[in-house]
Design a protein around this motif. Structure first.
Motif, mmCIF file in Angstrom:
data_model
loop_
_atom_site.group_PDB
_atom_site.id
_atom_site.type_symbol
_atom_site.label_atom_id
_atom_site.label_comp_id
_atom_site.label_asym_id
_atom_site.label_seq_id
_atom_site.Cartn_x
_atom_site.Cartn_y
_atom_site.Cartn_z
ATOM 1 N N MET A 98 -6.108 8.599 -0.681
ATOM 2 C CA MET A 98 -5.628 7.793 0.431
ATOM 3 C C MET A 98 -6.739 7.608 1.466
ATOM 4 S SD MET A 98 -4.496 8.000 3.812
ATOM 5 C CE MET A 98 -4.393 9.770 3.921
ATOM 6 N N ALA A 99 -7.456 8.671 1.809
ATOM 7 C CA ALA A 99 -8.520 8.586 2.802
ATOM 8 C C ALA A 99 -9.668 7.692 2.326
ATOM 9 C CB ALA A 99 -9.042 9.983 3.133
ATOM 10 N N GLU A 100 -9.921 7.703 1.024
ATOM 11 C CA GLU A 100 -10.966 6.850 0.459
ATOM 12 C C GLU A 100 -10.586 5.373 0.567
ATOM 13 O OE1 GLU A 100 -12.353 5.979 -4.025
ATOM 14 O OE2 GLU A 100 -12.584 8.063 -3.396
ATOM 15 N N ARG A 101 -9.319 5.070 0.367
ATOM 16 C CA ARG A 101 -8.855 3.682 0.415
ATOM 17 C C ARG A 101 -8.545 3.199 1.823
ATOM 18 N NH1 ARG A 101 -4.953 1.957 -4.402
ATOM 19 N NH2 ARG A 101 -4.749 0.264 -2.925
ATOM 20 N N ALA A 102 -8.376 4.103 2.757
ATOM 21 C CA ALA A 102 -7.950 3.738 4.107
ATOM 22 C C ALA A 102 -8.877 2.729 4.800
ATOM 23 C CB ALA A 102 -7.755 4.985 4.961
ATOM 24 N N GLU A 125 0.833 -1.203 0.000
ATOM 25 C CA GLU A 125 0.000 0.000 0.000
ATOM 26 C C GLU A 125 0.868 1.254 0.000
ATOM 27 O OE1 GLU A 125 -3.535 1.975 -0.418
ATOM 28 O OE2 GLU A 125 -3.164 -0.160 -0.570
ATOM 29 N N PHE A 126 1.971 1.246 0.744
ATOM 30 C CA PHE A 126 2.890 2.386 0.716
ATOM 31 C C PHE A 126 3.463 2.573 -0.691
ATOM 32 C CE2 PHE A 126 3.874 1.957 5.500
ATOM 33 C CZ PHE A 126 2.887 2.875 5.827
ATOM 34 N N ASN A 160 1.130 22.454 -1.742
ATOM 35 C CA ASN A 160 0.619 22.233 -3.083
ATOM 36 C C ASN A 160 -0.801 21.681 -3.039
ATOM 37 O OD1 ASN A 160 0.288 20.827 -5.772
ATOM 38 N ND2 ASN A 160 2.221 21.933 -6.035
ATOM 39 N N LYS A 161 -1.687 22.255 -3.857
ATOM 40 C CA LYS A 161 -3.087 21.849 -3.859
ATOM 41 C C LYS A 161 -3.282 20.423 -4.383
ATOM 42 C CE LYS A 161 -4.818 26.514 -3.998
ATOM 43 N NZ LYS A 161 -5.475 27.556 -4.753
ATOM 44 N N ALA A 162 -2.323 19.879 -5.101
ATOM 45 C CA ALA A 162 -2.432 18.498 -5.573
ATOM 46 C C ALA A 162 -2.439 17.518 -4.397
ATOM 47 C CB ALA A 162 -1.281 18.170 -6.527
ATOM 48 N N PHE A 163 -1.875 17.934 -3.272
ATOM 49 C CA PHE A 163 -1.884 17.067 -2.099
ATOM 50 C C PHE A 163 -3.311 16.734 -1.674
ATOM 51 C CE2 PHE A 163 -2.060 16.492 2.532
ATOM 52 C CZ PHE A 163 -1.317 15.325 2.628
ATOM 53 N N LYS A 164 -4.248 17.663 -1.868
ATOM 54 C CA LYS A 164 -5.637 17.391 -1.498
ATOM 55 C C LYS A 164 -6.178 16.191 -2.273
ATOM 56 C CE LYS A 164 -7.228 21.876 0.095
ATOM 57 N NZ LYS A 164 -8.205 22.945 -0.087
ATOM 58 N N ALA A 165 -5.853 16.112 -3.559
ATOM 59 C CA ALA A 165 -6.306 14.979 -4.375
ATOM 60 C C ALA A 165 -5.638 13.691 -3.914
ATOM 61 C CB ALA A 165 -6.012 15.234 -5.851
ATOM 62 N N TRP A 166 -4.339 13.762 -3.627
ATOM 63 C CA TRP A 166 -3.608 12.582 -3.131
ATOM 64 C C TRP A 166 -4.210 12.131 -1.804
ATOM 65 C CZ3 TRP A 166 -1.115 11.001 1.185
ATOM 66 C CH2 TRP A 166 -0.277 9.903 1.072
ATOM 67 N N ALA A 222 3.032 5.859 -3.047
ATOM 68 C CA ALA A 222 4.172 6.528 -3.683
ATOM 69 C C ALA A 222 3.929 6.675 -5.189
ATOM 70 C CB ALA A 222 5.453 5.756 -3.416
ATOM 71 N N ALA A 223 3.310 5.676 -5.808
ATOM 72 C CA ALA A 223 3.021 5.745 -7.247
ATOM 73 C C ALA A 223 2.006 6.844 -7.551
ATOM 74 C CB ALA A 223 2.512 4.400 -7.748
ATOM 75 N N TRP A 224 1.122 7.146 -6.623
ATOM 76 C CA TRP A 224 0.145 8.206 -6.845
ATOM 77 C C TRP A 224 0.814 9.556 -7.037
ATOM 78 C CZ3 TRP A 224 -3.229 6.896 -1.998
ATOM 79 C CH2 TRP A 224 -3.839 5.669 -2.180
ATOM 80 N N ILE A 225 2.002 9.699 -6.509
ATOM 81 C CA ILE A 225 2.721 10.971 -6.671
ATOM 82 C C ILE A 225 2.947 11.245 -8.155
ATOM 83 C CG2 ILE A 225 4.891 12.177 -6.198
ATOM 84 C CD1 ILE A 225 4.922 10.580 -3.500
ATOM 85 N N ASP A 226 3.229 10.178 -8.926
ATOM 86 C CA ASP A 226 3.390 10.336 -10.372
ATOM 87 C C ASP A 226 2.044 10.580 -11.053
ATOM 88 O OD1 ASP A 226 6.134 9.959 -10.175
ATOM 89 O OD2 ASP A 226 5.954 7.783 -10.413
#
Length: 125
Positions: A82-86, A50-51, A72-78, A55-59
């Motif tokens: 993550m919160a959806e999959r948690a 999962e980690f 960075n506002k892209a962090f909100k999407a990341w 990490a792949a989501w960063i790309d």
């Protein structure tokens, strides 16, 4: 932290448990080299996978070119991904932890949801 608060912490059951955990970890590796192989439990493999996915989501969710006053506002999407999959991840990890061969007891039914909230907050908001 003032001395009184620190002393209160040092006398707490939580501090004792944390220190015991640290000591247990230290004792578990006595006589072992960093290069020694060790058994990877399925629950650890799932967590590491999962980690790797995170990490792949960063790309997949690259930083937005913007002024950086508050991050960075892209962090909100990341973070949203993550919160959806948690919850599903926590349920999977708890299920593997309680597998018959592990000897661990089953977690309470609401444990995955509670842990998911902690995981999501651990990454920020």
């Amino acid at each position: 932290c003032d001395q009184r608060t620190l002393q209160h912490w040092k006398l707490s059951a939580s501090h004792a448990a944390l220190m015991q955990f640290a000591n247990d970890l230290a004792e578990a590796v006595v006589g072992r080299a960093v290069s020694d192989t060790c058994e990877e439990r399925p629950v650890i493999g799932a967590l590491l996978a999962e980690f790797d996915a995170m990490a792949a989501w960063i790309d997949e969710i690259p930083p937005i070119q913007q002024a950086m006053r508050y991050g960075n506002k892209a962090f909100k999407a990341w973070h949203a991904r993550m919160a959806e999959r948690a919850p599903a991840l926590m349920a999977e990890l708890l299920e593997q932890r309680a597998a018959p061969e592990s000897g661990a007891p089953a977690a309470p039914a609401d444990a995955a949801a509670e842990l998911a909230a902690y995981v999501a907050e651990a990454f920020g908001s």
